[in-house]
Design a protein around this motif. Structure first.
Motif, mmCIF file in Angstrom:
data_model
loop_
_atom_site.group_PDB
_atom_site.id
_atom_site.type_symbol
_atom_site.label_atom_id
_atom_site.label_comp_id
_atom_site.label_asym_id
_atom_site.label_seq_id
_atom_site.Cartn_x
_atom_site.Cartn_y
_atom_site.Cartn_z
ATOM 1 N N GLU A 911 0.815 -1.214 0.000
ATOM 2 C CA GLU A 911 0.000 0.000 0.000
ATOM 3 C C GLU A 911 0.850 1.266 0.000
ATOM 4 O O GLU A 911 0.540 2.231 -0.697
ATOM 5 C CB GLU A 911 -0.936 -0.021 1.208
ATOM 6 N N VAL A 983 -15.164 -6.520 1.612
ATOM 7 C CA VAL A 983 -15.295 -5.112 1.229
ATOM 8 C C VAL A 983 -13.932 -4.523 0.871
ATOM 9 O O VAL A 983 -13.775 -3.842 -0.154
ATOM 10 C CB VAL A 983 -15.956 -4.317 2.367
ATOM 11 N N CYS A 984 -12.937 -4.797 1.703
ATOM 12 C CA CYS A 984 -11.585 -4.290 1.424
ATOM 13 C C CYS A 984 -11.011 -4.920 0.159
ATOM 14 O O CYS A 984 -10.345 -4.244 -0.637
ATOM 15 C CB CYS A 984 -10.671 -4.553 2.613
ATOM 16 N N ARG A 986 -12.670 -6.023 -2.454
ATOM 17 C CA ARG A 986 -13.308 -5.423 -3.624
ATOM 18 C C ARG A 986 -12.769 -4.023 -3.896
ATOM 19 O O ARG A 986 -12.652 -3.612 -5.061
ATOM 20 C CB ARG A 986 -14.827 -5.385 -3.423
ATOM 21 N N SER A 987 -12.451 -3.293 -2.849
ATOM 22 C CA SER A 987 -11.885 -1.952 -3.064
ATOM 23 C C SER A 987 -10.508 -2.042 -3.711
ATOM 24 O O SER A 987 -10.171 -1.236 -4.588
ATOM 25 C CB SER A 987 -11.810 -1.207 -1.737
ATOM 26 N N VAL A 988 -9.705 -3.040 -3.310
ATOM 27 C CA VAL A 988 -8.381 -3.206 -3.913
ATOM 28 C C VAL A 988 -8.513 -3.606 -5.389
ATOM 29 O O VAL A 988 -7.801 -3.084 -6.256
ATOM 30 C CB VAL A 988 -7.568 -4.251 -3.126
ATOM 31 N N ALA A 990 -11.042 -3.021 -7.336
ATOM 32 C CA ALA A 990 -11.566 -1.874 -8.092
ATOM 33 C C ALA A 990 -10.462 -0.871 -8.402
ATOM 34 O O ALA A 990 -10.410 -0.312 -9.508
ATOM 35 C CB ALA A 990 -12.690 -1.209 -7.301
ATOM 36 N N ALA A 991 -9.576 -0.650 -7.437
ATOM 37 C CA ALA A 991 -8.450 0.253 -7.700
ATOM 38 C C ALA A 991 -7.518 -0.319 -8.764
ATOM 39 O O ALA A 991 -6.976 0.423 -9.592
ATOM 40 C CB ALA A 991 -7.684 0.509 -6.399
ATOM 41 N N LYS A 994 -8.980 0.237 -12.213
ATOM 42 C CA LYS A 994 -8.836 1.602 -12.705
ATOM 43 C C LYS A 994 -7.508 1.780 -13.424
ATOM 44 O O LYS A 994 -7.403 2.554 -14.379
ATOM 45 C CB LYS A 994 -8.942 2.583 -11.549
ATOM 46 N N ASN A 1014 -24.186 -5.544 -6.115
ATOM 47 C CA ASN A 1014 -23.804 -5.456 -7.526
ATOM 48 C C ASN A 1014 -24.559 -6.466 -8.369
ATOM 49 O O ASN A 1014 -24.858 -6.216 -9.537
ATOM 50 C CB ASN A 1014 -22.295 -5.678 -7.676
#
Length: 1167
Positions: A911, A983-984, A986-988, A990-991, A994, A1014
């Protein structure tokens, strides 16, 4: 409660319950409080009136307390009452006499033995007195479990309102109906502009605490304060009326009636305001293409309100929709015409105009528009790709012959530009690769139409013409027509061609000039297979489908025997069929690109490597680009394996229901089909023959593809054959790979060892795979310079070491012994500290060695700073190796933290690095040149390269980060906090998406970890520019898997779960990337057939319209709707596609008249 006849028990009167007379024994309880006494309690048996003690006491008190005057008045009242009572008593006496007579007659009737009915007692007993209510319980009810509902009392609430309230009424008036939000009267407030909130400034100290408070409505004190504002501040000029003044002050305004008068259609005004805003912006920015396209899409939502006609109300709904759709299309085209006049050379506007006119114009007009566009931009390869895609997807004008003719026209024009004949326009960049892409797409068109022989022949002719041309014809001075004139005798002689047995090439055949000897025709297993299918029997549609599929899988190679023995003339491919599509290539890279593209067309698995995919190295053969145009990609994906993204994922998890719903076999042979042995041997000969032609770098890449093909063939055989055959096949494959490694140029080739280890791992030989990795790493790091970026084998060593770590991690997850985790730590320590790999022994690494390794890795990160590397892109190879070294230093440090400390410290390593790289500037201040016209383009080019390199670095970091997250979640015996919340995670992911939206690994992880929100929301809204077919399929994957799981555990086929997936698929096929994708339509058809068979017929016609040239869709229609067999065969013939088994031949083979199923019967049979 039961009913009995009256006087049935007169001799035994019912005893009243004790509770009814309890008030008599209590002197303090008056009768008004308790139950009223019976009427006869105040009289004696002889008829004399008897006064109770209480009554006497009350009368005595009245006489003592009342004065004389009141006594006289009371006396007079008593006398009047006495007179009235006297009258009543005479009437009562008459009634008593009548009742006594009736009782005597009733007794006589009741004493008789006959049954008595109420009609016989008329005039004697009244109906209401004929029955009495018994309050005694029925003892028979004890024998029953429950009381019957007819013997239970039911109650209805009559009173409205609160209990005990005086205002509760029995007949309440109906309440006024509440106006719903979708009514026109309510829509007025929705479309109107929001009323501004007026904030009062604090005037006292008490309101200072409410500075940040904005009231939704004014209180009484606030209204008083607003009203007290002087009129001059609201109406300075005195021109406003009272209502306007109240509206401005915020205390009132227009009433509902006023709004109706002043605002007849607020929705119309809202859309008109938006349209006006678009027109104003376009007037200021006429060259903004994105704004023009946005304005065109705006018409879809605004046209129904802004341009509705009065005559539409009287017409029918279907006619109204049709007229509105046509008028909407015409308006869009007029807008685009205006946009094209302002932006003449813009292709996006032209493509959008032609896409809209596709449903508006007739075929002749549409073809003229496309011809005009191609004539205006003949050197734009994207225009040709769009035109070719239109030709093969427009149903009404599609025919295979016309589509092939258009491909020939494109190839001819590009060849003229390359040869310098067409001088009006400059040729496009990489015109050789453009020619190859067009040829590959033509091969797909032939394959989808059932002419696999022509695709193979096109490949063989291009390879023979460019790689095995005679020396006297290989010079650049020889024209293409002269080469083709020499090539025609070789083709017609039917000598062995490229990929066939005993093929030597065009040049060798011309030199030898030996007569061609045709091989003997041998009855192969194909005939036996057809006989078995006919012997099993079945329906007409089932037989035709089985035999057609069998012939497509077997007859893929052009006819190589004597032409006189060929029963099917279409299996022979004359040179005239492929002559317009032949061309010559000049450079070695273009010829290698031709071979690679055809190998991908044949289904040979491509090389998959994370680091090479993220950071290509020119010296690494894996970095050679083999991607075709994105326009053709959605048109050729027919199966999940063709997507090259989720096919392996579904094959590993495939069960019976998966095979039923996801049985999307491609038309023709395939590498993943175990029965296609001849096809597999043909591809092996193609690769081996191509290896002998190209240089060492290209030979290495082709060798890796050969090993990859061997592993894929073993996996396909392992799914359908027994262990004995698989074991013998594995030995044969290992023998072939070892013979490759014995060659001098591949003896020290680390990538070849890596692919060999992967094949051993796929076979389940983990110990042998580990030995291969250890041996190759030991050989590759003998110099002790494993971590030097300028080393020749640096990238290959890093890739091989990463594969070894993945193998050890998988074994640790499987065995949970700690042995393999120690091997990982030992190998990292030896590679970092000593620069060479030492075979680990499974013992724990010492603490001092680990500390030394961490320190060295931190030094490597500081030395090769990713933030500085992003800004320097001058030396390509050296800088890319430094990027890889910095990325692997982060990965090794995170692994050490994971296996020694915990999961969270490992995450912090990634990170922090990702954050630093993301925030890094692309240019340092000292590197920024002074503004100059000459350096402007160079500056932009450098900036774009920096962005690309930065994105690739982040992609590699996210790949390693997500791999560690997945691995740590299964290392519960080593890492306690090794699991990351969904949740964490999926955020990783998603990043990561991008940074790299098309990365298959990221898309698969996102699909596997989708949340239920979703899944409910369906597909995300993506624009046509950013959306691709890979992204679309990844969004469909979780819905497909969820629906299959629900269907598996449910016996009924009519499932509600299918509606969600059907809605998602409907959204997918409406978008430009998925509207003509065969895979999406085949998924759609299979789902509707499993969940909603009645709606399948309409969907079948939609699929055929959108994919008119894909034979696999036609075969799916016959498989799902057997009654459409004759219609499908007729349509295939009309469109010029291949029908290998005509219905007349099937009738001859079955030796009986064909019996076709009805469409209704086929639908009912599936239900």
């Amino acid at each position: 409660m039961a009913l009995f006849p009256a006087y049935a028990k007169q001799d035994i009167p019912p005893k009243p319950p004790a509770a009814t007379l309890a008030w008599l024994s209590n002197a303090s309880c008056p009768p008004e409080i308790g139950q009223q006494p019976p009427a006869e309690s105040g009289k004696a048996e002889d008829g004399l009136a008897v006064r109770t003690p209480q009554e006497g006491r009350e009368s005595l008190q009245e006489t003592v307390a009342s004065p004389p005057e009141s006594r006289k008045k009371k006396k007079k009242k008593k006398e009047k009452k006495h007179k009235k009572k006297g009258k009543k008593t005479r009437k009562d006496e008459l009634r008593e006499s009548d009742s006594s007579f009736n009782e005597e007659s009733a007794e006589k009737i009741m004493s008789s033995s006959k049954s008595v009915f109420l009609e016989g007692l008329q005039g004697i007993v009244k109906p209401e007195e004929a029955f009495f209510v018994s309050t005694d319980g029925d003892l028979n009810n004890r024998a029953l479990a429950t009381t019957h509902y007819t013997q239970l009392a039911s109650y209805k609430t009559r009173a409205k309102g609160e209990l005990g309230s005086r205002h509760s009424s029995h007949n309440s008036k109906l309440k006024k109906k509440i106006t719903r939000y979708f009514k026109k009267s309510s829509l007025r407030t929705l479309y109107a502009d929001a009323t501004p909130v007026r904030r009062l400034l604090p005037s006292t100290a008490t309101t200072t605490a409410l500075e940040n408070y904005v009231p939704l409505s004014l209180t009484h004190a606030e209204e008083t304060k607003v009203k007290s504002v002087p009129a001059s501040t609201v109406n300075l000029l005195g021109i406003y009326d009272a209502k306007t003044e109240q509206y401005i002050s915020g205390t009132g305004g227009l009433t509902l009636d006023d709004e109706v008068e002043t605002c007849q259609d607020p929705e119309y005004e809202m859309w008109q305001a938006k349209a006006k805003k678009y027109n104003e912006q376009l007037g200021k920015e006429p060259f903004n293409v994105a704004l023009w396209l946005e304005f065109v899409r705006f018409q879809d939502s605004s046209y129904k309100v802004l341009y509705r006609g009065d005559g539409d109300k009287d017409s029918g709904e279907g006619k109204k929709h049709k007229v509105t759709h046509r008028a909407l299309a015409e308006r869009k085209i007029s807008i685009l015409d205006s946009a094209i006049k302002k932006n003449i050379r813009n292709l996006e506007l032209c493509f959008e105009r032609l896409e809209i006119g596709r449903d508006l114009w007739d075929d002749k007009k549409l073809k003229q528009e496309w011809d005009t566009l191609v004539f205006s931009f003949p050197n734009k390869i994207r225009v040709w790709h769009k035109y070719l895609a239109y030709v093969q997807t427009h149903f009404t004008s599609f025919s295979l012959t016309s589509a092939v003719r258009t491909f020939g026209k494109c190839t001819e024009r590009l060849q003229q530009m390359r040869d310098g004949v067409f001088l009006t326009h400059a040729p496009p960049a990489d015109i050789g690769r453009c020619l190859v892409d067009v040829a590959i797409q033509l091969a797909h068109v032939w394959r989808q139409g059932g002419h696999m022989e022509r695709s193979i022949a096109l490949f063989q002719a291009l390879v023979e013409l460019n790689l095995f041309c005679p020396k006297h014809s290989s010079t650049r001075g020889v024209a293409l027509e002269a080469k083709l004139a020499l090539f025609e005798p070789f083709w017609d002689s039917r000598a062995a061609r490229f990929g066939e047995e005993s093929a030597v090439g065009w040049a060798q055949v011309m030199e030898r000039r030996e007569p061609v000897q045709f091989p003997e025709v041998i009855l192969e297993g194909m005939i036996d297979e057809e006989d078995d299918v006919l012997g099993e029997g079945g329906t007409t549609s089932g037989l035709w489908l089985a035999l057609e599929t069998c012939r497509e899988r077997r007859h893929w190679l052009p006819w190589e025997q004597d032409p006189e023995d060929c029963e099917d003339p279409e299996r022979m491919v004359p040179l005239e069929d492929i002559l317009p599509h032949l061309f010559t290539l000049t450079s070695e890279e273009e010829k290698f690109y031709l071979v690679l593209q055809f190998l991908r067309f044949f289904g040979v698995p491509d090389i998959e490597d994370a680091t090479s995919q993220g950071l290509p190295n020119p010296k690494n053969p894996r970095s050679i680009s083999t991607k075709t145009g994105d326009i053709f990609k959605p048109l050729v994906i027919e199966t999940l394996y063709d997507a090259n993204l989720f096919g392996n994922h579904f094959q590993k998890r495939q069960n019976d229901m998966d095979k039923i719903i996801l049985s999307f076999d491609a038309v023709g042979p395939s590498v993943v089909v175990p029965a296609c042995d001849d096809y597999y041997h043909f591809l092996c000969r193609v690769i081996q023959r191509a290896v002998s032609v190209f240089e060492s770098q290209h030979r290495q890449y082709l060798t890796l593809l050969h090993i990859k093909l061997l592993g894929a063939h073993y996996q396909a055989k392992a799914l359908g054959e027994d262990e004995g055959k698989c074991k013998s096949l594995g030995k044969e494959i290992k023998k072939q790979i070892k013979s490759i490694l014995k060659q001098e140029e591949f003896r020290m080739c680390i990538p070849v060892y890596q692919e060999y280890g992967k094949v051993e791992e796929a076979m389940g030989h983990v110990a042998e795979a580990e030995k291969v990795y250890v041996t190759a790493l030991t050989i590759g790091t003998t110099s002790g310079k494993a971590l030097e970026a300028n080393s020749e084998d640096f990238r290959a060593v890093m890739d091989l070491f990463l594969s070894y770590i993945h193998l050890e991690m998988n074994q640790e997850i499987k065995l949970c012994s700690g042995y393999h985790s120690n091997n990982i730590l030992q190998s990292i320590c030896s590679l970092v500290n000593e620069g060479r790999f030492r075979a680990p022994d499974g013992s724990p690494a010492s603490g001092g060695n680990l500390l030394k390794t961490k320190k060295k890795l931190l030094q490597l990160q500081d030395q090769h700073n990713l933030m500085l590397i992003c800004t320097n892109v001058v030396s390509e190879t050296e800088k890319e190796n430094e990027n890889v070294l910095a990325i692997k230093a982060v990965t090794f440090l995170a692994l050490i933290q994971l296996l020694t400390i915990g999961f969270r410290p490992a995450c912090l390593v990634f990170e922090s690095t990702i954050e630093k790289v993301s925030n890094a500037a692309l240019h340092r201040p000292e590197d920024t040149p002074l503004p100059d016209e000459g350096t402007a383009d160079a500056k932009n080019t450098k900036n774009n390269k920096g962005k690309i390199v930065k994105a690739k670095i982040l992609e590699c970091l996210y790949e390693d980060y997500l791999w560690i997250i997945e691995a740590s979640g299964r290392l519960g015996h080593l890492v306690r906090d090794g699991s990351m919340s969904p949740v964490c995670l999926r955020s990783v992911v998603a990043a990561a998406l991008k940074v790299a939206p098309e990365n298959p690994r990221f898309l698969l992880l996102l699909a596997q970890n989708q949340s239920w929100r979703n899944l409910v929301s369906g597909l995300e809204t993506l624009s046509s520019e950013s959306c691709s077919i890979v992204t679309l399929v990844s969004q469909l994957l979780p819905h497909i898997q969820k629906t299959i799981n629900l269907i598996t555990h449910t016996s009924d086929g009519m499932l509600s779960c299918g509606h969600r997936l059907e809605n998602v698929l409907e959204q997918g096929v409406r978008r430009p990337p998925g509207s003509h994708c065969p895979l999406l339509w085949r998924l759609y058809l299979a789902l509707v057939a499993a969940t909603r068979p009645k709606g399948l017929k309409n969907l079948v016609y939609r699929a055929l319209v959108q994919c008119p040239g894909v034979k696999s869709v036609y075969l799916d229609c016959v498989r799902l709707l057997p009654g459409m067999l004759r219609e499908v065969v007729k349509l295939l013939t009309e469109k010029g596609m291949r029908v290998r088994l005509p219905l007349e031949e099937l009738q001859v083979l079955t030796e009986k008249e064909l019996e076709f199923e009805e469409e209704n019967d086929s639908t009912n049979s599936r239900q």
